[in-house]
Motif scaffolding. Sequence first.
Motif, mmCIF file in Angstrom:
data_model
loop_
_atom_site.group_PDB
_atom_site.id
_atom_site.type_symbol
_atom_site.label_atom_id
_atom_site.label_comp_id
_atom_site.label_asym_id
_atom_site.label_seq_id
_atom_site.Cartn_x
_atom_site.Cartn_y
_atom_site.Cartn_z
ATOM 1 N N TYR A 45 57.614 -4.813 -42.101
ATOM 2 C CA TYR A 45 58.200 -4.816 -40.761
ATOM 3 C C TYR A 45 58.828 -6.185 -40.498
ATOM 4 O O TYR A 45 58.291 -7.218 -40.913
ATOM 5 C CB TYR A 45 57.144 -4.551 -39.691
ATOM 6 N N VAL A 46 59.969 -6.195 -39.793
ATOM 7 C CA VAL A 46 60.642 -7.423 -39.399
ATOM 8 C C VAL A 46 60.916 -7.355 -37.906
ATOM 9 O O VAL A 46 61.567 -6.413 -37.421
ATOM 10 C CB VAL A 46 61.964 -7.622 -40.173
ATOM 11 N N ASN A 47 60.382 -8.326 -37.178
ATOM 12 C CA ASN A 47 60.586 -8.384 -35.723
ATOM 13 C C ASN A 47 60.202 -7.062 -35.073
ATOM 14 O O ASN A 47 60.876 -6.573 -34.157
ATOM 15 C CB ASN A 47 62.036 -8.733 -35.400
ATOM 16 N N GLY A 48 59.104 -6.453 -35.551
ATOM 17 C CA GLY A 48 58.599 -5.227 -34.967
ATOM 18 C C GLY A 48 59.277 -3.959 -35.418
ATOM 19 O O GLY A 48 58.925 -2.861 -34.959
ATOM 20 N N THR A 49 60.257 -4.046 -36.345
ATOM 21 C CA THR A 49 60.989 -2.879 -36.812
ATOM 22 C C THR A 49 60.710 -2.645 -38.293
ATOM 23 O O THR A 49 60.799 -3.576 -39.102
ATOM 24 C CB THR A 49 62.505 -3.051 -36.593
ATOM 25 N N GLN A 50 60.412 -1.416 -38.644
ATOM 26 C CA GLN A 50 60.115 -1.086 -40.037
ATOM 27 C C GLN A 50 61.356 -1.219 -40.915
ATOM 28 O O GLN A 50 62.454 -0.800 -40.535
ATOM 29 C CB GLN A 50 59.594 0.347 -40.134
ATOM 30 N N VAL A 51 61.187 -1.842 -42.083
ATOM 31 C CA VAL A 51 62.200 -1.794 -43.134
ATOM 32 C C VAL A 51 61.954 -0.482 -43.866
ATOM 33 O O VAL A 51 61.102 -0.391 -44.756
ATOM 34 C CB VAL A 51 62.091 -3.003 -44.076
ATOM 35 N N ALA A 52 62.699 0.561 -43.484
ATOM 36 C CA ALA A 52 62.331 1.927 -43.838
ATOM 37 C C ALA A 52 62.210 2.145 -45.338
ATOM 38 O O ALA A 52 61.298 2.839 -45.811
ATOM 39 C CB ALA A 52 63.340 2.906 -43.235
ATOM 40 N N GLN A 53 63.119 1.535 -46.125
ATOM 41 C CA GLN A 53 63.089 1.773 -47.570
ATOM 42 C C GLN A 53 61.918 1.086 -48.254
ATOM 43 O O GLN A 53 61.684 1.306 -49.447
ATOM 44 C CB GLN A 53 64.408 1.328 -48.212
ATOM 45 N N SER A 54 61.168 0.273 -47.516
ATOM 46 C CA SER A 54 60.033 -0.440 -48.117
ATOM 47 C C SER A 54 58.736 0.366 -48.045
ATOM 48 O O SER A 54 57.715 -0.068 -48.573
ATOM 49 C CB SER A 54 59.827 -1.788 -47.417
ATOM 50 N N GLU A 55 58.745 1.528 -47.403
ATOM 51 C CA GLU A 55 57.509 2.298 -47.253
ATOM 52 C C GLU A 55 57.043 2.838 -48.601
ATOM 53 O O GLU A 55 57.818 3.408 -49.361
ATOM 54 C CB GLU A 55 57.712 3.455 -46.277
#
Length: 295
Positions: free
Chosen positions: A169-179
Amino acid sequence: DNITTTSTTDTLVTNMSITPGAGDYNVWFSSSLENSAASEMFVSIYQASTQAAHTEREVTQEESVPNTGIPVLTHAKLTSVGASDAIEARWRTVSGTATMHERTLVVYKITASDSTQASATDDITTTSTTDTLVTNMTITPGAGHYQVWFSSSVENSVVEDDDIFVSIYVNGTQVAQSERQWRSEASLQSPTASTAFPIFTNGAVGDLGDSQAIEIKWRKTGTGTATMHERTLVVYKYSPNGGTFARAQDTKYDSPALEKNTIVRLRFLLSNEGDSDATGKTFQLQVAETATCSS
């Protein structure tokens, strides 16, 4: 080549030792493990014969699927490595004969201030079905562009089909492809429901704000309790255009000290100012290997 061990104490992974010289390093190790019996296996990174405890990763060979290869990865930021210090990968097994397949150890010299590490060795748990912070896995590195790596080991408390997820997560937002997802499938649970597997993810984060955090969050499905073991988060600052200015123009560079063999780019500008011609002059660039230029 395949290698084996029956050792119940950490022993060197064959060929996985590098003595890179004094400095600070980012380190990665990965391979695949299997066991002839139902057993837990562990790998860790060592510096000068001392374990980096947060790098220990656990792999369980469940009794119904012996001799089945399972990937494993671990990593770390190692500081103050001595000139003769070896960086090593070591491993052990609880029982049976463990086999390790193809394997890679990489050490990359860094400027320590460009790399930040968060680590922990305590077990933590979650039953949350929505993403929640992995304890201690938060870094606020300052403005810039960053490469991010996270690794750990997870397991589930009950014999049922539960899924465990981790993400950057960056600044409260998921880096979707990193899941990344691991399924605690019922038939692969040991009788004590303690089958552990490594889990890891990575990514690149651009244009991070000065006060924005890079975090690892996790969640699960089902009714069980997920447990996470030793864990490591490393973020490394990089320039997307290949170079950065160490100091502003006409500003003295005084710290941190540049180590030997550090590659830097120097730019010189000669400005022809004034209204007189320079004739009969031979200009030279002089370099002195001395602490005091005037001497």
